[in-house]
Design an enzyme around this catalytic site. Structure first.
Site: not given
Ligand code: NAD
Length: 505
Positions: A184, A259, A293, A392
């Site tokens: 997804k 992650e 990230c 963050e």
């Molecule tokens: P997010 O957590 O808002 O969303 C990530 C994904 O989760 C999306 O596909 C979203 O639709 C889904 N999601 C949202 N709510 C959900 C739920 N209740 N149940 C299941 N899935 C759900 O993050 P974002 O805003 O898309 O991305 C930014 C974040 O990602 C930052 O915190 C960044 O640090 C992190 N990130 C981490 C890494 C890593 O490797 N550690 C890499 C890239 C991004």
């Protein structure tokens, strides 16, 4: 780069890829895919509903037995062809990634796309190197061996910051190890995940091995995590959502790989190469408009270099060219959305109450006003426990703080809930050696910040999660180890039966 293709035409059949076909989602809700450089909608599609997730999981479950039994060489051949198909599609992938995310083309063509192709090539090779321990006789009466087996259907959830690379990081180790997958993507950035799946199909990946559900987190995402036929959830995203995923996964005792967020420190000791540190800090803070990230977010600079570092970073930030992502001269594109831009601006506005905005701290006007742009921003004078240093932000914002002793610098570096990445800058191998040992993070760079490589793992510590993407280490997430024990004696009454039958044994 010219317009490569018409997005609406390309995804006319829908933005769900299930059992080898594109189709529309059935949630009853629509989603706009927006170009953040202009605010224009480039595609409107129907979001996946829970029924689409069920279909995708069923397709993956049907495809699993054959794919799991394919030989490593067969899986490897498919992934080699996949790497070649991605290379053929390189310009389309870069175009879609820049259009959907506002990434400068030099980033999408120089990092996202080649990184993805290289990942596919790496896992094509790694598929033939799944390790298990050689058979051994650890009891006199038995021979033991290890089977490393795929888990089944993997459910993966990805964020919007590097949609193509996140798809690659999730899909490639999972399928190389013999799993099938439902991915997804973030609902606002589905384009390159769909192109990626199409390239895989062209390369001969059997239908159902890779499925894409473009749906919202709350319904499609949660349904995928809680699904009883999904063996494992691999999630990349924020720590807040990661906690929710972990909660949901306990319901079916699912394996999880998380992650999560980061707040990487950038520690500059007083013997560092100042020019290298200044350039490293600006590039490390601004890559992908700070929506990385592992981006450098907190620079700790030992007092003798502090003033020169602050002015060097401010001067260099002021030279960064914001502009049209498709202009090859553009250094910095917009943020992913206007909402994200406003969120970043909110952090900076609140910081004005307790710190100094040295440069930036505003959205540009003129031609760029309609996009989600924000100027590179340096903030000095914030306290270690302030929001701008602890939270963050995920934007082009760097906080800089001074330190005196090495002890203090390292303690400050470790003083947030996160532990994803960090860097240490010094010419003294003993100082950097100590930093490498004492900073609690999944990756510590020495005299650099950001580079990644397919052969090496990416993953966090503390609130940044656990488990690894990329490299052979990722196979630990996507395989289970089975112990197989053969009796060597051939006798009916085994010696150990005495523990049950006593002298009748
Ligand atoms: P997010 O957590 O808002 O969303 C990530 C994904 O989760 C999306 O596909 C979203 O639709 C889904 N999601 C949202 N709510 C959900 C739920 N209740 N149940 C299941 N899935 C759900 O993050 P974002 O805003 O898309 O991305 C930014 C974040 O990602 C930052 O915190 C960044 O640090 C992190 N990130 C981490 C890494 C890593 O490797 N550690 C890499 C890239 C991004």
């Amino acid at each position: 780069m010219d317009q490569r293709f018409d997005v609406t035409e390309r995804f006319a059949e829908g933005a769900q890829f299930i059992a080898g076909s594109l189709r529309t989602g059935t949630s009853g809700r629509g989603q706009d895919v927006v170009d953040p450089a202009t605010g224009d909608t480039v595609l409107r599609y129907d979001l996946a509903g829970t029924g689409d997730v069920d279909d995708a999981v069923a397709a993956a479950a049907r495809a699993f037995p054959d794919w799991a039994r394919a030989t490593p060489a067969e899986r490897s051949d498919t992934l080699h062809r996949f790497a070649a198909a991605l290379a053929e599609d390189a310009e389309d992938l870069a175009y879609a990634e820049s259009l959907n995310c506002g990434k400068p083309v030099k980033l999408s063509t120089g990092f996202d796309v080649p990184g993805t192709i290289d990942n596919a090539a790496f896992f094509a090779g790694a598929a033939r190197h799944l390790e298990g321990r050689a058979a051994g006789e650890y009891s006199g009466d038995h021979t033991s061996m290890i089977r490393r087996e795929p888990l089944g259907v993997v459910g993966s959830i990805a964020p919007w910051n590097y949609p193509l690379q996140m798809a690659a990081w999730k899909v490639l180790p999972a399928v190389a190890a013999g799993n099938t997958i439902v991915l997804k993507p973030a609902e606002i950035t589905p384009l390159t995940s769909l192109l990626f799946a199409r390239a895989a199909q062209r390369a001969g990946l059997p239908d159902g091995v890779l499925n894409i559900v473009s749906g919202a987190g709350r319904d499609a995402g949660e349904h995928l995590v809680g699904h009883p036929d999904v063996a494992m959830t691999s999630f990349t995203g924020s720590t807040a959502v990661g906690k929710r995923v972990a909660e949901l996964a306990t319901g079916t005792v699912k394996r999880i790989h998380l992650e999560l967020g980061g707040k990487a420190p950038f520690v500059v000791f007083d013997d560092a190469d100042l020019e290298a540190a200044v350039h490293g800090a600006v590039a490390g803070a601004l890559i992908n408009t700070g929506q990385d990230c592992t981006a450098a977010t907190r620079a700790y600079v030992q007092r003798p270099l502090y003033d020169a570092f602050v002015s060097g970073v401010a001067d260099l930030m002021a030279t960064v060219r914001l502009g049209d992502p498709f202009d090859p001269a553009t250094d910095l594109g917009p943020l992913i959305s206007h909402a994200q831009r406003d969120r970043v601006a909110g952090f900076v506005e609140r910081a004005r109450g307790y710190a100094t905005v040295v440069t930036g701290g505003e959205a540009p006007g003129g031609d760029l006003a309609k996009g989600a742009y924000y100027r590179p921003t340096l903030i000095a004078g914030a306290a270690q426990d302030s929001e701008i240093v602890q939270a963050e932000i995920f934007g082009p914002v760097l906080a800089v703080l001074p330190f005196d002793s090495d002890d203090e610098g390292l303690a400050l570096a470790n003083d947030t809930p996160y532990g994803l990445a960090a860097s240490a800058w010094s010419r003294d191998v003993y100082r950097t050696g100590r930093a490498v040992r004492e900073i609690n993070a999944g990756c510590v760079w020495v005299n650099d910040h950001i580079p990644i490589i397919s052969e090496m793992p990416h993953g966090g510590a503390k609130a940044s999660g656990f488990g690894k993407d990329m490299s052979a280490y990722s196979f630990e997430e996507y395989t289970q180890v089975k112990h197989v024990m053969y009796d060597n004696t051939g006798v009916a009454r085994k010696d150990w039966h005495r523990t049950v039958f006593g002298d009748r044994g």
